[in-house]
Scaffold this motif. Structure first.
Motif, PDB file in Angstrom:
ATOM      1  N   ALA A 173     -51.329 -17.411  63.270  1.00 56.86           N
ATOM      2  CA  ALA A 173     -51.735 -16.000  63.206  1.00 56.86           C
ATOM      3  C   ALA A 173     -51.691 -15.508  61.764  1.00 56.86           C
ATOM      4  CB  ALA A 173     -50.843 -15.146  64.102  1.00 56.86           C
ATOM      5  N   PHE A 174     -52.485 -16.129  60.908  1.00 53.65           N
ATOM      6  CA  PHE A 174     -52.318 -16.017  59.456  1.00 53.65           C
ATOM      7  C   PHE A 174     -52.295 -14.575  58.959  1.00 53.65           C
ATOM      8  CE2 PHE A 174     -54.392 -16.634  55.116  1.00 53.65           C
ATOM      9  CZ  PHE A 174     -53.178 -16.815  54.493  1.00 53.65           C
ATOM     10  N   PHE A 175     -53.383 -13.816  59.166  1.00 56.57           N
ATOM     11  CA  PHE A 175     -53.456 -12.462  58.619  1.00 56.57           C
ATOM     12  C   PHE A 175     -52.332 -11.585  59.162  1.00 56.57           C
ATOM     13  CE2 PHE A 175     -58.330 -13.123  58.469  1.00 56.57           C
ATOM     14  CZ  PHE A 175     -58.170 -13.983  57.393  1.00 56.57           C
ATOM     15  N   ALA A 176     -52.124 -11.640  60.463  1.00 58.00           N
ATOM     16  CA  ALA A 176     -51.073 -10.819  61.076  1.00 58.00           C
ATOM     17  C   ALA A 176     -49.691 -11.240  60.575  1.00 58.00           C
ATOM     18  CB  ALA A 176     -51.148 -10.936  62.595  1.00 58.00           C
ATOM     19  N   SER A 177     -49.484 -12.537  60.382  1.00 60.30           N
ATOM     20  CA  SER A 177     -48.192 -13.010  59.884  1.00 60.30           C
ATOM     21  C   SER A 177     -47.942 -12.541  58.462  1.00 60.30           C
ATOM     22  CB  SER A 177     -48.137 -14.540  59.950  1.00 60.30           C
ATOM     23  OG  SER A 177     -48.216 -14.996  61.289  1.00 60.30           O
ATOM     24  N   VAL A 178     -48.997 -12.540  57.617  1.00 58.79           N
ATOM     25  CA  VAL A 178     -48.844 -12.038  56.248  1.00 58.79           C
ATOM     26  C   VAL A 178     -48.483 -10.553  56.272  1.00 58.79           C
ATOM     27  CG1 VAL A 178     -50.066 -11.567  54.090  1.00 58.79           C
ATOM     28  CG2 VAL A 178     -50.371 -13.768  55.236  1.00 58.79           C
ATOM     29  N   GLU A 179     -49.130  -9.781  57.143  1.00 62.13           N
ATOM     30  CA  GLU A 179     -48.807  -8.353  57.236  1.00 62.13           C
ATOM     31  C   GLU A 179     -47.357  -8.148  57.656  1.00 62.13           C
ATOM     32  OE1 GLU A 179     -50.641  -5.928  56.299  1.00 62.13           O
ATOM     33  OE2 GLU A 179     -52.571  -6.936  56.018  1.00 62.13           O
ATOM     34  N   GLN A 180     -46.856  -9.001  58.535  1.00 61.67           N
ATOM     35  CA  GLN A 180     -45.463  -8.883  58.967  1.00 61.67           C
ATOM     36  C   GLN A 180     -44.498  -9.274  57.849  1.00 61.67           C
ATOM     37  OE1 GLN A 180     -45.720 -11.357  62.499  1.00 61.67           O
ATOM     38  NE2 GLN A 180     -45.672  -9.566  63.839  1.00 61.67           N
ATOM     39  N   VAL A 181     -44.906 -10.219  56.992  1.00 62.37           N
ATOM     40  CA  VAL A 181     -44.066 -10.578  55.850  1.00 62.37           C
ATOM     41  C   VAL A 181     -44.049  -9.456  54.826  1.00 62.37           C
ATOM     42  CG1 VAL A 181     -43.841 -12.165  53.892  1.00 62.37           C
ATOM     43  CG2 VAL A 181     -44.376 -13.065  56.155  1.00 62.37           C
ATOM     44  N   LEU A 182     -45.213  -8.856  54.574  1.00 57.52           N
ATOM     45  CA  LEU A 182     -45.298  -7.778  53.593  1.00 57.52           C
ATOM     46  C   LEU A 182     -44.599  -6.508  54.074  1.00 57.52           C
ATOM     47  CD1 LEU A 182     -49.029  -8.198  52.477  1.00 57.52           C
ATOM     48  CD2 LEU A 182     -46.997  -8.894  51.218  1.00 57.52           C
TER      49      LEU A 182
ATOM     50  N   GLU B  39     -56.825  -9.791  49.364  1.00 58.57           N
ATOM     51  CA  GLU B  39     -56.222 -10.348  48.154  1.00 58.57           C
ATOM     52  C   GLU B  39     -54.837 -10.929  48.440  1.00 58.57           C
ATOM     53  OE1 GLU B  39     -55.686  -5.822  48.147  1.00 58.57           O
ATOM     54  OE2 GLU B  39     -57.214  -7.312  48.626  1.00 58.57           O
ATOM     55  N   HIS B  40     -54.099 -10.310  49.369  1.00 69.33           N
ATOM     56  CA  HIS B  40     -52.781 -10.842  49.727  1.00 69.33           C
ATOM     57  C   HIS B  40     -52.921 -12.126  50.548  1.00 69.33           C
ATOM     58  CE1 HIS B  40     -50.613  -7.511  48.049  1.00 69.33           C
ATOM     59  NE2 HIS B  40     -51.256  -6.622  48.812  1.00 69.33           N
ATOM     60  N   TYR B  41     -53.923 -12.186  51.412  1.00 65.39           N
ATOM     61  CA  TYR B  41     -54.122 -13.396  52.212  1.00 65.39           C
ATOM     62  C   TYR B  41     -54.458 -14.583  51.320  1.00 65.39           C
ATOM     63  CZ  TYR B  41     -54.664  -9.725  55.753  1.00 65.39           C
ATOM     64  OH  TYR B  41     -54.473  -8.623  56.546  1.00 65.39           O
ATOM     65  N   ALA B  42     -55.332 -14.354  50.333  1.00 68.60           N
ATOM     66  CA  ALA B  42     -55.691 -15.429  49.413  1.00 68.60           C
ATOM     67  C   ALA B  42     -54.477 -15.898  48.625  1.00 68.60           C
ATOM     68  CB  ALA B  42     -56.795 -14.967  48.469  1.00 68.60           C
ATOM     69  N   ASP B  43     -53.612 -14.971  48.236  1.00 67.33           N
ATOM     70  CA  ASP B  43     -52.413 -15.336  47.485  1.00 67.33           C
ATOM     71  C   ASP B  43     -51.469 -16.185  48.331  1.00 67.33           C
ATOM     72  OD1 ASP B  43     -50.439 -15.051  45.255  1.00 67.33           O
ATOM     73  OD2 ASP B  43     -49.332 -13.924  46.770  1.00 67.33           O
TER      74      ASP B  43
ATOM     75  N   THR C 110     -42.302 -18.931  52.059  1.00 69.56           N
ATOM     76  CA  THR C 110     -43.356 -17.923  52.228  1.00 69.56           C
ATOM     77  C   THR C 110     -43.095 -16.961  53.380  1.00 69.56           C
ATOM     78  OG1 THR C 110     -44.706 -19.281  53.730  1.00 69.56           O
ATOM     79  CG2 THR C 110     -45.033 -19.605  51.359  1.00 69.56           C
ATOM     80  N   GLY C 111     -42.222 -17.335  54.289  1.00 65.98           N
ATOM     81  CA  GLY C 111     -41.994 -16.517  55.474  1.00 65.98           C
ATOM     82  C   GLY C 111     -43.006 -16.750  56.572  1.00 65.98           C
ATOM     83  N   LEU C 112     -43.969 -17.665  56.363  1.00 57.17           N
ATOM     84  CA  LEU C 112     -45.012 -17.950  57.345  1.00 57.17           C
ATOM     85  C   LEU C 112     -44.636 -19.186  58.165  1.00 57.17           C
ATOM     86  CD1 LEU C 112     -48.161 -17.508  55.077  1.00 57.17           C
ATOM     87  CD2 LEU C 112     -47.119 -15.798  56.571  1.00 57.17           C
ATOM     88  N   SER C 113     -44.916 -19.138  59.448  1.00 63.71           N
ATOM     89  CA  SER C 113     -44.720 -20.316  60.286  1.00 63.71           C
ATOM     90  C   SER C 113     -46.023 -21.094  60.385  1.00 63.71           C
ATOM     91  CB  SER C 113     -44.245 -19.914  61.684  1.00 63.71           C
ATOM     92  OG  SER C 113     -45.263 -19.208  62.379  1.00 63.71           O
TER      93      SER C 113
END
Length: 512
Positions: free
Chosen positions: A123-132, A184-188, A241-244
């Protein structure tokens, strides 16, 4: 080191071989005069080869020949050839094996591990939002504008699916939190994940923003415990990264990608070599890459629900039902066959930019401005890679899900957005024939070639455009994309917010 090896060891070895050949010729001449002696030599020769001795081993020249056993130098002769070879087998790390001097240094180690690894961020985009935003952790999160580009697993557990409209998604999961998305955050984060993967193996292919293929072939000695290495990789990405991520390992890309997606989130599955068919047999046909809902429905009508049942269908029948190319692909992948290799980063073979439009629109001026913006982004990307496009295509999708697509070959290859825009507008005039609102617009270019500006050497207008485009690229590279824009961009800025890297469109993940 190289000079030492050449002068001390390799040259004497060649001289020793020459001495052996001279000795053999002398023995042959003696054999011609003594037939009994000749029979004995003939019988002994194959035995020497069968025992695996090398010319240097059977030589009696003493200190002129260097032994390869364990990398030591022993001037004494080695009468026991099998012992010499066994010593080399036990010490594959010797300097002689690495230098290629030993005859068995070319022996290939069989690849006994599932060397192709697929890493998929959950769940890439949603997971990044949860990390941010830590406040979103553990809550159902939807990312996108107009439709769901990504949904957290808390939302997926309620039945939300990617590409679902927000109205339906919020009906299924009323407590979902909607965020617009920040490309831009997803690409990073994607780049951070890639850098971690490259510390394990240099063979990393980015299949999509959150999809990676790795090739661990030849790393058996570096990672003796292969499974523990992949688990460590999974844990390191989570910690840094905090991502699974979900990990699948197999001998082919198609099996590895299926394995990684079976038990998400944080899935882990290894398919041992030779077990591909057993692994695939009970799975539903929808799990096979290349089979969508339409193909799955056609197979279900014929009583084919699993990959094992699909494997029983003859190849000619699949070709007749799905076409030559797709039928052949389905037949191969149902057996776990996939000839695709892990590709290292290279220049793109095509470039596409597309975005959805919230609620849809029939405003041709607005659609024209959107197509112009997408053409600008493509032209800039082509110039960045030093490429020109031979073919351009346009795709539009209406609110009733009807799609239209057409491509045309350009009179000459170009990376000038004005030329791309002119061709795209001609295609739009041909495709926009229904009185229905357009929900998606996309521009793509194919058949890329190296930028050969010498063809425009005497074309004044082309030269002016070339300098103008390079000037725009320079300004945007220094001050951001929105520092300069064409006239129709003003209308788009009334509908979309802006950021330094461009407009914030409805699907920022696709329209950078």
């Amino acid at each position: 080191m190289d000079v030492c090896v050449e002068n001390v060891f390799i040259t004497p070895a060649i001289e020793t071989i020459n001495v052996i050949h001279a000795t053999a010729e002398e023995k042959d001449r003696a054999a011609s005069s003594d037939p009994h002696h000749g029979h004995r030599e003939t019988d002994a020769e194959p035995e020497t080869v069968a025992r695996g001795s090398s010319p240097a081993d059977s030589s009696e020249s003493g200190g002129t020949s260097g032994s390869c056993s364990g990398g030591s130098l022993d001037p004494s002769p080695k009468p026991d050839a099998p012992h010499t070879e066994a010593a080399t087998e036990k010490n594959p790390w010797s300097a002689w094996s690495w230098l290629g001097v030993c005859k068995n240094s070319t022996r290939k180690i069989p690849n006994t591990i599932p060397n192709i690894v697929h890493v998929d961020v959950d769940a890439f985009f949603a997971s990044v939002e949860q990390v941010l935003n830590p406040k979103l952790r553990g809550k159902p999160v939807l990312v996108g504008r107009g439709c769901v580009a990504s949904a957290s697993y808390e939302a997926k557990f309620h039945g939300v699916k990617t590409a679902m409209g927000f109205r339906e998604a919020l009906r299924v999961c009323p407590k979902a939190i909607v965020v617009p998305g920040q490309y831009e955050h997803y690409a990073d984060f994607a780049e951070r994940v890639r850098r971690i993967l490259e510390t394990y193996t240099p063979a990393v292919e980015t299949a999509a923003l959150d999809d990676f293929y790795l090739d661990f072939a030849g790393t058996e000695r570096l990672y003796p415990d292969y499974e523990a290495t992949l688990l460590r990789l999974q844990a390191e990405i989570r910690g840094r990264t905090g991502l699974s991520v979900s990990v699948g390992a197999a001998r082919t890309k198609v099996v590895a990608s299926i394995a990684s997606r079976l038990e998400r989130p944080r899935g882990f599955r290894m398919v041992a070599p030779g077990e591909e068919e057993n692994f695939l047999t009970p799975l539903p046909v929808e799990k096979l890459h290349g089979i969508g809902h339409v193909h799955a429905g056609a197979l279900a009508e014929r009583g084919i629900a699993t990959i094992g049942q699909l494997r029983q269908v003859p190849k000619p029948a699949l070709r007749a039902a799905f076409g030559e190319a797709i039928g052949q692909q389905i037949w191969e992948r149902a057996r776990g066959l996939d000839g695709r290799e892990v590709l290292l980063p290279s220049t793109p073979k095509s470039v596409s930019r597309e975005t959805t439009i919230e609620g849809g629109t029939i405003d041709t001026e607005f659609l024209g401005g959107l197509i112009e913006y997408l053409s600008e982004r493509i032209g800039s990307t082509l110039r960045e890679y030093g490429k020109q496009a031979r073919t351009i295509g346009l795709r539009i999708r209406y609110v009733d899900h009807f799609s239209a697509h057409q491509a045309v070959r350009l009179t000459k290859p170009t990376n000038d957005e004005r030329e791309l825009l002119a061709a795209a507008k001609d295609l739009f005039t041909k495709l926009f024939t229904r009185r229905v609102a357009v929900r998606l617009a996309g521009v793509s270019v194919h058949n890329l070639e190296t930028d050969k500006r010498q063809h425009e050497l005497f074309d004044t207008n082309a030269n002016r455009r070339w300098y103008l485009n390079r000037g725009l690229d320079s300004v945007r590279g220094r001050y951001g994309w929105n520092a300069v824009f064409y006239g129709k961009g003003l209308e788009l800025r009334e509908h979309y917010a802006t950021k330094p890297n461009g407009l914030v469109l409805s699907t920022p993940c696709l329209s950078r």
